[in-house]
Enzyme design. Structure first.
Site, short mmCIF file in Angstrom:
data_model
loop_
_atom_site.label_atom_id
_atom_site.label_comp_id
_atom_site.label_asym_id
_atom_site.label_seq_id
_atom_site.Cartn_x
_atom_site.Cartn_y
_atom_site.Cartn_z
N HIS A 219 17.87 37.49 -34.48
CA HIS A 219 18.36 37.49 -33.11
C HIS A 219 17.24 37.70 -32.10
O HIS A 219 17.48 37.88 -30.91
CB HIS A 219 19.40 38.62 -32.98
N LYS A 221 13.93 37.29 -29.57
CA LYS A 221 13.47 36.34 -28.56
C LYS A 221 12.03 36.75 -28.23
O LYS A 221 11.79 37.71 -27.49
CB LYS A 221 14.32 36.41 -27.28
N ASP A 226 -1.67 33.18 -26.25
CA ASP A 226 -3.08 33.55 -26.37
C ASP A 226 -3.29 35.03 -26.68
O ASP A 226 -4.38 35.56 -26.42
CB ASP A 226 -3.85 33.18 -25.09
N HIS A 397 24.70 39.39 -20.03
CA HIS A 397 24.06 39.35 -21.35
C HIS A 397 22.81 40.23 -21.41
O HIS A 397 22.21 40.37 -22.48
CB HIS A 397 23.70 37.89 -21.67
N LYS A 399 20.38 43.25 -21.84
CA LYS A 399 20.39 44.48 -22.64
C LYS A 399 19.32 45.39 -22.05
O LYS A 399 18.11 45.18 -22.25
CB LYS A 399 20.07 44.19 -24.11
N ASP A 404 16.26 58.39 -16.39
CA ASP A 404 15.64 59.28 -15.39
C ASP A 404 14.69 58.55 -14.45
O ASP A 404 13.80 59.18 -13.86
CB ASP A 404 14.87 60.41 -16.09
#
Length: 479
Positions: A219, A221, A226, A397, A399, A404
């Site tokens: 899952h 991404k 470089d 979507h 996350k 604080d």
């Protein structure tokens, strides 16, 4: 008839004994399987065979151990040092960073910078510009890679880079990107010299089923250019309209563009997946002999990667530790909220001790199972003093977790059992007030497009709705 009854009893007994022998199964998970096996013994047995055990196979587990042994031996200079946490992280937040280090062996690295992308279109434009400017290598990995505008433009950028001599490696998940892997665009990438690999391939379904759970997915991404730039967040290689699930769109994502030493850790995480998928050794992939020079005004950060070949419970333990570190506030956004007891109790405990806990979920979810299970926890969370908001438009979507106004976690992990146990995920945890303020400002935008969920509303839900939510949550470990 007696033979059928005997076979029936042996079948239920066999799976029951197997469940009782498993030390890795939580009591709620064990109970859920007992319920399913006793109510629907034949169907439940098939489901347990397909989905019951989180096992990617002995060969894959052994290969994973070999890969990280090689990485830790040959690339230790890119992973950081254990003592760095004490000098870079405020004392109150050290437990979270120290716990994150225990997962993969990536330690806190100072001297990083990041820029919060304004939106998905800008993310794509900036990413394409970075790839077009690449001189050495480009590494990309996506769970979902669609043959839409975003997916095609990313592929075209890789093709251009490969044709001018840049080493390009592209990976996509075998299930989430199955249509793209079969497309002419994927073939054109190979023809242009882009090295491609499929994470957890789905070509031979029978072999996959017999060797492991076929719903274990990558899952992650990850984009690395470089060894100097990396992108981290929730956005797949797909348009916000997300045409395969158009009625839930647009997908609302968040991405950060990082520079600094932490890029090397994301690079190593990608390389570990590449080695697993291709069988290549680390020697076949050129690594920098020294880490990127830390930026003078940079902040500390570190990568953490989890998956079915890592320690069980790593993700919920990390989130619970971050919740426990909070002194004043924590804001969490996730599209899929099906917590285990560790995460649920940690959230409630934070709220009970006076931390302002704000939780933002999408109102309309693409998974009816997740939607029902999530809402089964609303009463308990609201009772503890947590603030719950449901985002109205599209599917939130993103996350994100901010603590604080000082610490942020961003990446691919959801707060659900799939992310906890079944998926390979990547995240970056950082300590910086300015970046955290930028993420909090984005979270505030989400709040402005949301409606609060009140305890009085939850208590007024009809009985059948509450029963339905609780039933789904009870068998959640099975689903």
């Amino acid at each position: 008839m007696s033979v059928v009854l005997i076979l029936h009893g042996l079948l239920v007994l066999a799976f029951t004994v197997r469940i009782l022998l498993r030390d890795d199964l939580s009591p709620p998970g064990r109970l859920a399987w007992f319920v399913v096996l006793n109510l629907l013994p034949y169907f439940g047995s098939i489901i347990y065979f397909l989905f019951g055990e989180i096992d990617i196979g002995n060969k894959a587990n052994q290969r994973h151990a070999e890969i990280f042994t090689e990485i830790k031996t040959k690339a230790a200079h890119l992973m950081g040092k254990p003592q760095s946490t004490d000098s870079l992280i405020k004392r109150v937040y050290r437990p979270a960073f120290q716990y994150a280090s225990s997962i993969n062996g990536f330690y806190t690295l100072g001297g990083n910078s990041a820029h919060l992308m304004p939106d998905s279109d800008t993310t794509l434009t900036r990413m394409i510009d970075d790839i077009d400017a690449a001189t050495e290598h480009v590494h990309v990995l996506y769970y979902i890679w669609l043959n839409d505008c975003t997916g095609t433009e990313l592929a075209e950028a890789l093709i251009r880079a490969a044709r001018r001599g840049v080493i390009c490696r592209a990976m996509a998940d075998g299930l989430g990107s199955r249509a793209f892997i079969k497309s002419s665009t994927w073939q054109r990438m190979q023809d242009a010299g882009v090295e491609v690999a499929v994470a957890l391939p789905f070509y031979n379904v029978l072999r996959v089923i017999l060797a492991s759970r076929f719903d274990l997915r990558n899952h992650r991404k990850i984009t690395v250019i470089d060894g100097r730039i990396t992108y981290c967040g929730s956005q797949n290689s797909a348009d916000p309209e997300f045409l395969i699930k158009e009625k839930y769109g647009p997908w609302i994502d968040i991405m950060l563009r990082f520079e600094g030493p932490v890029v090397a850790q994301n690079q190593l995480l990608f390389i570990s997946d590449w080695m697993q998928a291709t069988g290549q050794s680390l020697d076949a992939i050129a690594l920098p002999k020294q880490s990127v020079e830390p930026l003078a005004e940079g902040f500390p950060a570190q990568v953490m990667g989890v998956g079915p070949t890592e320690r069980r419970g790593a993700t919920p333990h990390l989130f619970a530790t971050l919740f426990a570190c909070a002194e004043h506030s924590l804001i969490l956004t996730t599209p899929y909220f099906v917590p285990d007891a560790t995460v649920l109790e940690a959230l409630c405990a934070a709220a009970y001790r006076g931390v302002k806990v704000t939780l933002i979920y999408p109102r309309k979810n693409d998974s009816w199972i997740v939607a029902a299970a999530s809402r089964s926890y609303y009463h308990k969370l609201l009772d503890a003093g947590c603030l719950i908001y449901e985002h109205r438009e599209g599917l939130l979507h993103a996350k994100t977790l901010t603590v604080d106004g000082q610490v942020s976690l961003i990446g691919s992990s959801n707060l659900d059992l799939r992310s906890f146990d079944l998926n390979y995920e990547n995240n970056i945890v950082l300590q910086d007030s300015s970046i955290t303020a930028a993420i909090e400002a984005r979270q505030q935008q989400y709040l402005e497009g949301s409606e609060p969920v009140l305890l009085s509303e939850v208590l007024a839900w009809r009985y059948y709705r509450r029963v339905w939510n609780n039933v789904i949550a009870t068998i959640g470990p099975v689903l």
